[in-house]
Design a protein around this motif. Structure first.
Motif, PDB file in Angstrom:
ATOM      1  N   VAL A 106       0.836  -1.205   0.000  1.00  0.00           N
ATOM      2  CA  VAL A 106       0.000   0.000   0.000  1.00  0.00           C
ATOM      3  C   VAL A 106       0.868   1.252   0.000  1.00  0.00           C
ATOM      4  CG1 VAL A 106      -1.956   1.158   1.087  1.00  0.00           C
ATOM      5  CG2 VAL A 106      -1.713  -1.309   1.317  1.00  0.00           C
TER       6      VAL A 106
ATOM      7  N   THR B  42      -6.178   4.206   1.565  1.00  0.00           N
ATOM      8  CA  THR B  42      -5.418   3.867   2.773  1.00  0.00           C
ATOM      9  C   THR B  42      -6.366   3.546   3.931  1.00  0.00           C
ATOM     10  OG1 THR B  42      -5.217   6.193   3.469  1.00  0.00           O
ATOM     11  CG2 THR B  42      -3.442   5.290   2.102  1.00  0.00           C
TER      12      THR B  42
ATOM     13  N   SER C  63      -4.659   0.873   6.425  1.00  0.00           N
ATOM     14  CA  SER C  63      -3.194   0.919   6.441  1.00  0.00           C
ATOM     15  C   SER C  63      -2.686   2.203   7.076  1.00  0.00           C
ATOM     16  CB  SER C  63      -2.648   0.802   5.005  1.00  0.00           C
ATOM     17  OG  SER C  63      -1.241   0.877   5.017  1.00  0.00           O
TER      18      SER C  63
ATOM     19  N   ALA D 288       0.696   3.474   5.422  1.00  0.00           N
ATOM     20  CA  ALA D 288       0.494   4.101   4.119  1.00  0.00           C
ATOM     21  C   ALA D 288      -0.039   5.515   4.250  1.00  0.00           C
ATOM     22  CB  ALA D 288      -0.456   3.264   3.264  1.00  0.00           C
TER      23      ALA D 288
ATOM     24  N   TYR E 186      -9.024   9.318   4.890  1.00  0.00           N
ATOM     25  CA  TYR E 186      -8.650   8.089   5.605  1.00  0.00           C
ATOM     26  C   TYR E 186      -9.589   7.856   6.785  1.00  0.00           C
ATOM     27  CZ  TYR E 186      -5.938   5.245   8.934  1.00  0.00           C
ATOM     28  OH  TYR E 186      -5.535   4.291   9.842  1.00  0.00           O
TER      29      TYR E 186
END
Length: 384
Positions: free
Chosen positions: A161, A336, A341, A344, A361
């Motif tokens: 990622v 992400t 993640s 990331a 995110y």
């Protein structure tokens, strides 16, 4: 040029764990002769990882909070649909890999699906999915198999990622200055904070405010919702420390105060927490993963992990670009979050040159968190 950024810490930690973990355990044996050496070493690494994760997601939530509500209202349908698309694609890829592996494997279906759900959790770097899969398989030896799959896939799950969010803007020849303008939002939360500058601050650096946000987040993450008839003794869903602290940070970051007490923290302090937390998280996770990597590694499982990491990101990007018509940085921020993640996101913030991606995110992450936990449990029930 490719830059590993802070995620380079994970690679070094991984190598350290593979090469020196046994020596570390031996040192602990001499220092704490009556302790269970492996448990002491793993517990120490888990503490480092957990502290780092809490610092990182708490800072991310507080940074994203002032702009979160306006951004979520504008794009909430996109965030929800993209989060589900990414996780459902990952689950579908896991089923395909399971059916392929089934044709030439000498493992029982229950053992193989335990391995594949572990690989899915590692590919999506989802600790909650990992925990849910272990709880769902039941038997101790099946839980060990889940752990093996998670450890093998987690490595590329992190690195893959990180690479994706750096390489995609170059492949699409994106003008990052223009992309930053598209994602920029008016920082009404912080301008409001300036108007409320007379509110009381417990300490000038905001350490007490940050600690309060973290404690509230941990309590929120500890709440368990039963998913089976066994109640709290069976499989449960919880936000965990990651989701709880993230949501707590968003809430306090948005409102900025409780009555006359200010919860505004200087951005440079939050950025310090964010970067330091990410380093601690990657150090703990990397050493722990490296310790068992050579013992359990098989190329075919690693390849399955690569497939389950890459396909959801590619499908998610295409869906966001051509169906949802999202701009690049919102798309990458959502990916992400959809891939849950944390490393990331840290890399994306650095490469994008803006914290605004954190809002995407934070908006997608809770949706993906719920979806990946339910998906891992569904796969175990379907094939066990």
């Amino acid at each position: 040029l490719f830059r590993s950024g802070t995620a380079g810490v994970f690679i070094i930690a991984l190598l350290f764990g593979a090469l020196f973990y046994n020596s570390l355990v031996s040192t602990i044996t001499q220092t704490v002769p009556d302790a269970g050496t492996v448990s002491v070493a793993s517990s120490a690494l888990k503490i480092i990882e957990t502290i780092g994760l809490i610092l990182f997601v708490g800072a991310v939530g507080l940074i994203a909070g002032p702009n979160f509500i306006s951004n979520f209202k504008k794009n909430f349908r996109s965030y929800i649909s993209l989060g589900f698309i990414i996780i459902l694609t990952g689950a579908f890829a896991t089923i395909v890999c399971f059916l392929i592996a089934r044709t030439n494997s000498n493992m029982e279906d229950s053992e193989l699906i335990a391995m594949m759900t572990g690989i899915m959790a590692g590919s999506l770097t989802s600790t909650p999915a990992f925990s849910a899969a272990k709880a769902s398989v039941g038997a101790d030896y099946l839980q060990d198999i889940v752990s093996v799959g998670y450890g093998i896939a987690y490595i590329f799950g992190v690195v893959g990622v990180v690479l994706f969010v750096q390489i995609l803007p170059k492949l699409t020849h994106a003008n990052m200055d223009e992309e930053r303008k598209k994602i920029a939002v008016v920082d009404t939360g912080r301008s409001t904070a300036m108007r409320g500058a007379d509110r009381f601050k417990i300490d000038p650096f905001g350490f007490c405010a940050f600690a309060f946000v973290v404690v509230v987040g941990i309590l929120l993450g500890a709440i368990k919702i039963p998913l089976t008839s066994a109640g709290l003794k069976g499989t449960c869903f919880s936000l965990t420390n990651t989701g709880g602290v993230l949501i707590s940070g968003i809430i306090f970051g948005h409102f900025g105060h409780i009555g006359p007490i200010s919860f505004r923290i200087e951005k440079h302090v939050l950025e310090t927490f964010r970067e330091f937390g990410l380093v601690l998280f990657l150090t703990g996770a990397g050493v722990a993963a490296g310790a068992k990597f050579m013992e359990y590694f098989k190329w075919v499982y690693f390849i399955y992990g690569i497939i389950i990491t890459i396909i959801p990101m590619v499908v998610g990007y295409l869906f966001a670009k051509f169906v949802l018509k999202m701009n690049l940085l919102n798309t990458l921020g959502s990916i992400t979050g959809g891939m849950t993640s944390t490393p990331a996101l840290g890399t994306l913030i650095q490469s994008a040159g803006t914290d605004d991606v954190a809002a995407a995110y934070a908006s997608t992450y809770p949706i993906a968190l719920i979806a990946v936990v339910l998906s891992s449990q569904f796969l175990v029930l379907l094939f066990s």
